[in-house]
Design an enzyme around this catalytic site. Structure first.
Site, PDB file in Angstrom:
ATOM      1  N   ASP A  15     -10.288  -2.750 -24.446  1.00 34.50           N
ATOM      2  CA  ASP A  15     -10.115  -3.527 -23.229  1.00 34.50           C
ATOM      3  C   ASP A  15     -10.765  -2.760 -22.079  1.00 34.50           C
ATOM      4  O   ASP A  15     -10.335  -1.657 -21.746  1.00 34.50           O
ATOM      5  CB  ASP A  15      -8.608  -3.707 -22.989  1.00 34.50           C
ATOM      6  CG  ASP A  15      -8.257  -4.453 -21.726  1.00 34.50           C
ATOM      7  OD1 ASP A  15      -9.135  -4.672 -20.866  1.00 34.50           O
ATOM      8  OD2 ASP A  15      -7.073  -4.812 -21.593  1.00 34.50           O
ATOM      9  N   ASN A  29     -18.637 -14.131 -11.825  1.00 35.66           N
ATOM     10  CA  ASN A  29     -19.336 -15.375 -11.535  1.00 35.66           C
ATOM     11  C   ASN A  29     -19.924 -15.250 -10.126  1.00 35.66           C
ATOM     12  O   ASN A  29     -19.599 -14.321  -9.391  1.00 35.66           O
ATOM     13  CB  ASN A  29     -18.432 -16.599 -11.710  1.00 35.66           C
ATOM     14  CG  ASN A  29     -17.265 -16.620 -10.740  1.00 35.66           C
ATOM     15  OD1 ASN A  29     -17.440 -16.438  -9.536  1.00 35.66           O
ATOM     16  ND2 ASN A  29     -16.071 -16.828 -11.265  1.00 35.66           N
ATOM     17  N   GLY A  37     -12.127 -14.769 -18.489  1.00 36.02           N
ATOM     18  CA  GLY A  37     -12.694 -13.700 -19.302  1.00 36.02           C
ATOM     19  C   GLY A  37     -12.562 -12.330 -18.667  1.00 36.02           C
ATOM     20  O   GLY A  37     -11.523 -11.978 -18.091  1.00 36.02           O
ATOM     21  N   ASP A  39     -14.012 -11.154 -16.035  1.00 35.18           N
ATOM     22  CA  ASP A  39     -13.863 -11.268 -14.579  1.00 35.18           C
ATOM     23  C   ASP A  39     -12.391 -11.427 -14.188  1.00 35.18           C
ATOM     24  O   ASP A  39     -11.873 -10.699 -13.339  1.00 35.18           O
ATOM     25  CB  ASP A  39     -14.683 -12.467 -14.098  1.00 35.18           C
ATOM     26  CG  ASP A  39     -14.876 -12.521 -12.597  1.00 35.18           C
ATOM     27  OD1 ASP A  39     -14.682 -11.502 -11.909  1.00 35.18           O
ATOM     28  OD2 ASP A  39     -15.259 -13.601 -12.105  1.00 35.18           O
ATOM     29  N   THR A 128     -22.008 -12.948 -22.958  1.00 34.13           N
ATOM     30  CA  THR A 128     -21.775 -13.316 -24.362  1.00 34.13           C
ATOM     31  C   THR A 128     -20.473 -14.079 -24.584  1.00 34.13           C
ATOM     32  O   THR A 128     -20.195 -14.482 -25.703  1.00 34.13           O
ATOM     33  CB  THR A 128     -21.782 -12.061 -25.265  1.00 34.13           C
ATOM     34  OG1 THR A 128     -20.735 -11.198 -24.839  1.00 34.13           O
ATOM     35  CG2 THR A 128     -23.124 -11.353 -25.205  1.00 34.13           C
ATOM     36  N   ILE A 130     -18.072 -16.967 -22.262  1.00 34.74           N
ATOM     37  CA  ILE A 130     -18.143 -18.365 -21.840  1.00 34.74           C
ATOM     38  C   ILE A 130     -19.578 -18.793 -21.489  1.00 34.74           C
ATOM     39  O   ILE A 130     -19.916 -19.962 -21.568  1.00 34.74           O
ATOM     40  CB  ILE A 130     -17.160 -18.638 -20.670  1.00 34.74           C
ATOM     41  CG1 ILE A 130     -16.961 -20.130 -20.449  1.00 34.74           C
ATOM     42  CG2 ILE A 130     -17.629 -17.956 -19.397  1.00 34.74           C
ATOM     43  CD1 ILE A 130     -16.150 -20.793 -21.514  1.00 34.74           C
TER      44      ILE A 130
END
Length: 181
Positions: A15, A29, A37, A39, A128, A130
Site C-alpha cells: 500500500d 485526477n 483509487g 488518489d 493502470t 481506472i
C-alpha cells in the site's frame, strides 16, 4: 537495478500510503481535489492538509486543473513523507498513442522530487487502474522512463504495487530491461 546515474530502482508489493519516503507520488485526477483509487487513498490517509494545499494550487497557478503529464508537489499531511507529488496520467486509448504522456508523468514527477531535494521516491503504477492502461505496457513505460531519467539527489525509486498481478508485470518488465542491458 541501478540507473546509469546510480539510482536504485526497486519493486515492492503493498500500500503506497504506508510507505516511508521523501516523496509519495499520487496518480491524481486533473482537479487535484481527490478521487478514487490511489488518489482517494492518499487524500484519506494524508488528511485534510493535502486537500487544502491542492485547493490553494487550484486557486492560484492551476485554476483549470493540472494537465495530463504534468506534476506538482504539496505537503504530505499525515503520510510518512515530506511531499506528495501529484501527476495526472493519461486515459489509455486503443486508437491514439499516449505513451509519451505516461512517460512524462514519471519524468515530471522525478523532476519535481529532485527540485524539492528528495532522495527517495515511491511511485504507484500510474494510469493502470481506472484509466485502463494495460499493466504490462504501463510497467514497461514506467521502468524505462525512470531508468533513463532518475538522477541525484534522488537515490532510490520504489514502485509500490498493490497486488500480485501488478507486481508480476513490473517484475517481468524489469527483468526484460535488465536483459537488454
Amino acid at each position: 537495478m541501478r540507473t546509469p546515474e546510480g539510482v536504485t530502482v526497486t519493486l515492492v508489493r503493498g500500500d503506497i500510503t504506508r510507505q516511508s519516503a521523501d516523496v509519495i507520488v499520487n496518480a491524481a485526477n486533473s482537479s487535484l481535489l481527490g478521487g478514487g483509487g490511489v488518489d482517494g487513498a492518499i487524500h484519506r490517509r494524508g488528511g485534510p492538509e493535502i486537500l487544502a494545499a491542492c485547493r490553494e494550487l487550484r486557486a492560484s497557478r492551476y485554476g483549470k486543473g493540472l494537465r495530463t503529464g504534468q506534476a506538482v508537489a504539496t505537503t504530505a499531511g499525515a503520510l510518512d513523507a515530506q511531499w506528495v507529488v501529484h501527476t495526472v496520467g493519461p486515459v489509455w486509448s486503443s486508437s491514439e498513442d499516449r505513451s509519451a504522456l505516461l512517460a512524462s508523468c514519471y519524468r515530471e514527477s522525478l523532476r519535481v522530487a529532485a527540485e524539492s531535494g528528495a532522495r527517495t521516491v515511491a511511485f504507484p503504477a500510474i494510469s493502470t487502474g481506472i484509466y485502463g492502461w494495460p499493466m504490462d505496457d504501463g510497467a514497461r513505460i514506467a521502468l524505462r522512463t525512470v531508468l533513463e531519467v532518475a538522477a541525484p539527489p534522488v537515490t532510490e525509486v520504489r514502485f509500490v504495487l498493490f497486488d500480485a498481478q501488478a507486481y508480476a508485470e513490473f517484475e517481468e518488465a524489469l527483468e526484460a530491461l535488465e536483459a537488454q542491458g
